[in-house]
Design a protein around this motif. Sequence first.
Motif, PDB file in Angstrom:
ATOM      1  N   LYS A  97      36.068  35.867  38.196  1.00 21.83           N
ATOM      2  CA  LYS A  97      36.309  36.502  39.491  1.00 21.83           C
ATOM      3  C   LYS A  97      37.414  37.551  39.428  1.00 21.83           C
ATOM      4  O   LYS A  97      37.625  38.298  40.387  1.00 21.83           O
ATOM      5  N   TRP A  98      38.134  37.611  38.302  1.00 14.71           N
ATOM      6  CA  TRP A  98      39.304  38.484  38.207  1.00 14.71           C
ATOM      7  C   TRP A  98      38.951  39.854  37.644  1.00 14.71           C
ATOM      8  O   TRP A  98      38.177  39.976  36.706  1.00 14.71           O
ATOM      9  N   LYS A  99      39.575  40.877  38.220  1.00 20.16           N
ATOM     10  CA  LYS A  99      39.446  42.249  37.723  1.00 20.16           C
ATOM     11  C   LYS A  99      40.859  42.822  37.588  1.00 20.16           C
ATOM     12  O   LYS A  99      41.651  42.816  38.537  1.00 20.16           O
ATOM     13  N   ALA A 100      41.172  43.317  36.385  1.00 25.18           N
ATOM     14  CA  ALA A 100      42.484  43.891  36.109  1.00 25.18           C
ATOM     15  C   ALA A 100      42.331  45.360  35.757  1.00 25.18           C
ATOM     16  O   ALA A 100      41.406  45.742  35.035  1.00 25.18           O
ATOM     17  N   VAL A 101      43.222  46.201  36.265  1.00 26.43           N
ATOM     18  CA  VAL A 101      43.202  47.642  36.004  1.00 26.43           C
ATOM     19  C   VAL A 101      44.611  48.095  35.645  1.00 26.43           C
ATOM     20  O   VAL A 101      45.573  47.757  36.344  1.00 26.43           O
ATOM     21  N   ARG A 102      44.712  48.860  34.579  1.00 23.42           N
ATOM     22  CA  ARG A 102      46.001  49.460  34.187  1.00 23.42           C
ATOM     23  C   ARG A 102      45.837  50.976  34.184  1.00 23.42           C
ATOM     24  O   ARG A 102      44.912  51.509  33.575  1.00 23.42           O
ATOM     25  N   GLN A 103      46.753  51.685  34.842  1.00 19.24           N
ATOM     26  CA  GLN A 103      46.730  53.138  34.943  1.00 19.24           C
ATOM     27  C   GLN A 103      47.785  53.754  34.019  1.00 19.24           C
ATOM     28  O   GLN A 103      48.711  53.064  33.574  1.00 19.24           O
ATOM     29  N   LYS A 104      47.666  55.076  33.757  1.00 24.30           N
ATOM     30  CA  LYS A 104      48.660  55.862  33.012  1.00 24.30           C
ATOM     31  C   LYS A 104      49.062  55.176  31.701  1.00 24.30           C
ATOM     32  O   LYS A 104      50.239  55.074  31.356  1.00 24.30           O
ATOM     33  N   LEU A 105      48.071  54.731  30.993  1.00 29.18           N
ATOM     34  CA  LEU A 105      48.289  53.953  29.783  1.00 29.18           C
ATOM     35  C   LEU A 105      48.993  54.747  28.685  1.00 29.18           C
ATOM     36  O   LEU A 105      49.814  54.210  27.932  1.00 29.18           O
ATOM     37  N   LYS A 106      48.681  56.042  28.575  1.00 28.77           N
ATOM     38  CA  LYS A 106      49.263  56.841  27.492  1.00 28.77           C
ATOM     39  C   LYS A 106      50.769  57.012  27.661  1.00 28.77           C
ATOM     40  O   LYS A 106      51.498  57.120  26.683  1.00 28.77           O
ATOM     41  N   ALA A 107      51.221  57.021  28.896  1.00 27.20           N
ATOM     42  CA  ALA A 107      52.659  57.119  29.140  1.00 27.20           C
ATOM     43  C   ALA A 107      53.365  55.795  28.897  1.00 27.20           C
ATOM     44  O   ALA A 107      54.508  55.760  28.428  1.00 27.20           O
ATOM     45  N   ASP A 108      52.672  54.701  29.210  1.00 28.07           N
ATOM     46  CA  ASP A 108      53.285  53.378  29.047  1.00 28.07           C
ATOM     47  C   ASP A 108      52.188  52.361  28.751  1.00 28.07           C
ATOM     48  O   ASP A 108      51.559  51.824  29.667  1.00 28.07           O
ATOM     49  N   PRO A 109      51.922  52.058  27.457  1.00 30.05           N
ATOM     50  CA  PRO A 109      50.870  51.100  27.095  1.00 30.05           C
ATOM     51  C   PRO A 109      51.082  49.708  27.668  1.00 30.05           C
ATOM     52  O   PRO A 109      50.139  48.925  27.732  1.00 30.05           O
ATOM     53  N   ASN A 110      52.307  49.401  28.063  1.00 32.77           N
ATOM     54  CA  ASN A 110      52.606  48.088  28.640  1.00 32.77           C
ATOM     55  C   ASN A 110      52.939  48.185  30.124  1.00 32.77           C
ATOM     56  O   ASN A 110      53.662  47.336  30.665  1.00 32.77           O
ATOM     57  N   GLY A 111      52.406  49.205  30.756  1.00 33.14           N
ATOM     58  CA  GLY A 111      52.683  49.431  32.164  1.00 33.14           C
ATOM     59  C   GLY A 111      52.101  48.362  33.063  1.00 33.14           C
ATOM     60  O   GLY A 111      51.402  47.441  32.606  1.00 33.14           O
ATOM     61  N   PRO A 112      52.376  48.459  34.363  1.00 32.70           N
ATOM     62  CA  PRO A 112      51.951  47.425  35.304  1.00 32.70           C
ATOM     63  C   PRO A 112      50.428  47.296  35.377  1.00 32.70           C
ATOM     64  O   PRO A 112      49.695  48.272  35.215  1.00 32.70           O
ATOM     65  N   ASN A 136      46.071  44.006  45.821  1.00 33.00           N
ATOM     66  CA  ASN A 136      46.579  43.718  44.487  1.00 33.00           C
ATOM     67  C   ASN A 136      47.345  42.392  44.509  1.00 33.00           C
ATOM     68  O   ASN A 136      48.382  42.277  45.169  1.00 33.00           O
ATOM     69  N   VAL A 137      46.819  41.398  43.781  1.00 33.33           N
ATOM     70  CA  VAL A 137      47.430  40.066  43.807  1.00 33.33           C
ATOM     71  C   VAL A 137      48.134  39.753  42.485  1.00 33.33           C
ATOM     72  O   VAL A 137      48.313  38.583  42.127  1.00 33.33           O
ATOM     73  N   ALA A 138      48.557  40.788  41.762  1.00 33.80           N
ATOM     74  CA  ALA A 138      49.218  40.580  40.470  1.00 33.80           C
ATOM     75  C   ALA A 138      50.500  39.763  40.617  1.00 33.80           C
ATOM     76  O   ALA A 138      50.780  38.873  39.804  1.00 33.80           O
ATOM     77  N   ALA A 139      51.287  40.039  41.629  1.00 36.11           N
ATOM     78  CA  ALA A 139      52.569  39.353  41.792  1.00 36.11           C
ATOM     79  C   ALA A 139      52.405  37.856  42.000  1.00 36.11           C
ATOM     80  O   ALA A 139      53.246  37.064  41.572  1.00 36.11           O
ATOM     81  N   GLU A 140      51.298  37.463  42.642  1.00 35.10           N
ATOM     82  CA  GLU A 140      51.062  36.047  42.916  1.00 35.10           C
ATOM     83  C   GLU A 140      50.426  35.303  41.742  1.00 35.10           C
ATOM     84  O   GLU A 140      50.321  34.078  41.770  1.00 35.10           O
ATOM     85  N   ASN A 141      49.975  36.045  40.721  1.00 36.20           N
ATOM     86  CA  ASN A 141      49.234  35.420  39.621  1.00 36.20           C
ATOM     87  C   ASN A 141      49.724  35.924  38.262  1.00 36.20           C
ATOM     88  O   ASN A 141      48.979  36.529  37.494  1.00 36.20           O
ATOM     89  N   PRO A 142      50.987  35.683  37.924  1.00 37.76           N
ATOM     90  CA  PRO A 142      51.543  36.211  36.684  1.00 37.76           C
ATOM     91  C   PRO A 142      50.849  35.690  35.425  1.00 37.76           C
ATOM     92  O   PRO A 142      50.722  36.420  34.433  1.00 37.76           O
ATOM     93  N   ALA A 143      50.370  34.459  35.446  1.00 35.54           N
ATOM     94  CA  ALA A 143      49.694  33.908  34.268  1.00 35.54           C
ATOM     95  C   ALA A 143      48.369  34.625  34.013  1.00 35.54           C
ATOM     96  O   ALA A 143      48.017  34.900  32.859  1.00 35.54           O
ATOM     97  N   VAL A 144      47.651  34.946  35.078  1.00 41.36           N
ATOM     98  CA  VAL A 144      46.391  35.676  34.933  1.00 41.36           C
ATOM     99  C   VAL A 144      46.661  37.086  34.422  1.00 41.36           C
ATOM    100  O   VAL A 144      45.959  37.590  33.542  1.00 41.36           O
ATOM    101  N   VAL A 145      47.694  37.727  34.951  1.00 44.11           N
ATOM    102  CA  VAL A 145      48.057  39.074  34.495  1.00 44.11           C
ATOM    103  C   VAL A 145      48.391  39.056  33.009  1.00 44.11           C
ATOM    104  O   VAL A 145      47.961  39.937  32.242  1.00 44.11           O
TER     105      VAL A 145
END
Length: 470
Positions: free
Chosen positions: A408-423, A438-447
Amino acid sequence: MKKHWLLAGMLLLSSFCMAQKKPNIVFILADDLGLGDLGCYGQEKIKTPNIDRLAARGMRFTSFYCGTSVCAPSRSSLMTGQHTGHTYIRGNKEIQPEGQEPLADSVQTLAQLLKEAGYTTGAFGKWGLGMVGTSGAPDRKGFDKFFGYNCQRQSHRYYPTHLWNNDQEVKLDGNDLAHKVTYAPELIQQQALAFIDENKNKPFFLFIPTVLPHAELAGPNDRFYKMYESAFEEKPHKGQDYGPNASVGGYQSVEKPRATFAGMVSRMDAHVGEVMQRLEKYGLLENTIVIFSSDNGPHREGGADPAFFNSSAGLRGIKRDLYEGGVRTSFIVQWKGTVKPGSTSAFVGAFWDVMPTLTQVAQAPEARYTDGISFLPTLLGKGKQKQHDYLYWEFHEDGGRQAVRAGKWKAVRQKLKADPNGPIELYDLSKDPKETHNVAAENPAVVKQMAQRMREAHVESPIFPLVSKK
């Protein structure tokens, strides 16, 4: 692919392959057609009766994804059975004066495997994976016959200066703005139909990567345009990139862009109907698997209006986005007598699943490597369907992007070339299919798990670098 899955698949096939010859395969790939541009996926303004009939007589997938959200890498994923963290072509890298970065000699394609299995193979439309004479040219990647645009940049023009018949240039009357005669999609369609005529008595793989309804917005002033000419309120629009009367690099007015776009979609639908009629004429429907899909989400170029048509079917994003609207695609399979008519499937699959599925159907050699799994059990309604642990995409423009879907989870990372470990943005598709919260803050283990999957799925390419090395 594990050997036990292959064995199980062969047992599934035995129920019908013993009594008939290898099935023909027809794969029709639209260009920049949004999930919501078809009636069977909710479109209300554009008529698509032939594709809707295909869905009514076959299986409509509701959670199927393209290779990525732009043309060449998505098609590379389809042809190689690999996601964009592994497939050879990962971006639209241009080569002058014509063509794109070619697939390497070492790259194995679906067409090559089907050819090894005794299929006659043809591709009609847009290629974009290697210019004539290169290692990625269609005739070097398993196609006996190619007719159409080799270069995807050239395919922006519906009245081009030339097309290609295998390695022979076919000169046309395009870019003569006062005397346009040859509308390339119609010429290409006639060649595709002729391929069926010529190969009706032997197994064939017909790949139709149509250029419709890719920008520019253009077409003859015929019945397809007239269907919509008075249907929508419109203002004259200056094309962002292309117009129906644009010379290369020019900007001309698109008088009725909505009507033009709708007419192009209906023309494409009519072409699908002509293919089905030709198969029916020769009594081939029961021994032909027909698949319809699109290479990525809807575009805005040339005055196209995806918001007006709800082209993303209410999902977030369009072409070039890794949100659902950019990568979730229509996927319809008709196989008369084998696939249950009027059925739907929530199987979560992607373009890299097509190779293992169709090679299994064709009893072709196993691919040397694939990220895909066969969804033949889903098509047959028999046996246990293997599921993906996750799906992965990357996009190399606009600073670089990555995305993962796992359950059920979908993760998206933007501006990867500037920061490969970005949010990382995180969405629960079961509650939020439009990816609004965006429920990243509530689910750190999933992130954390999604970040690990992004790392493991991506293998750096020297031709298409994405992650900077520090």
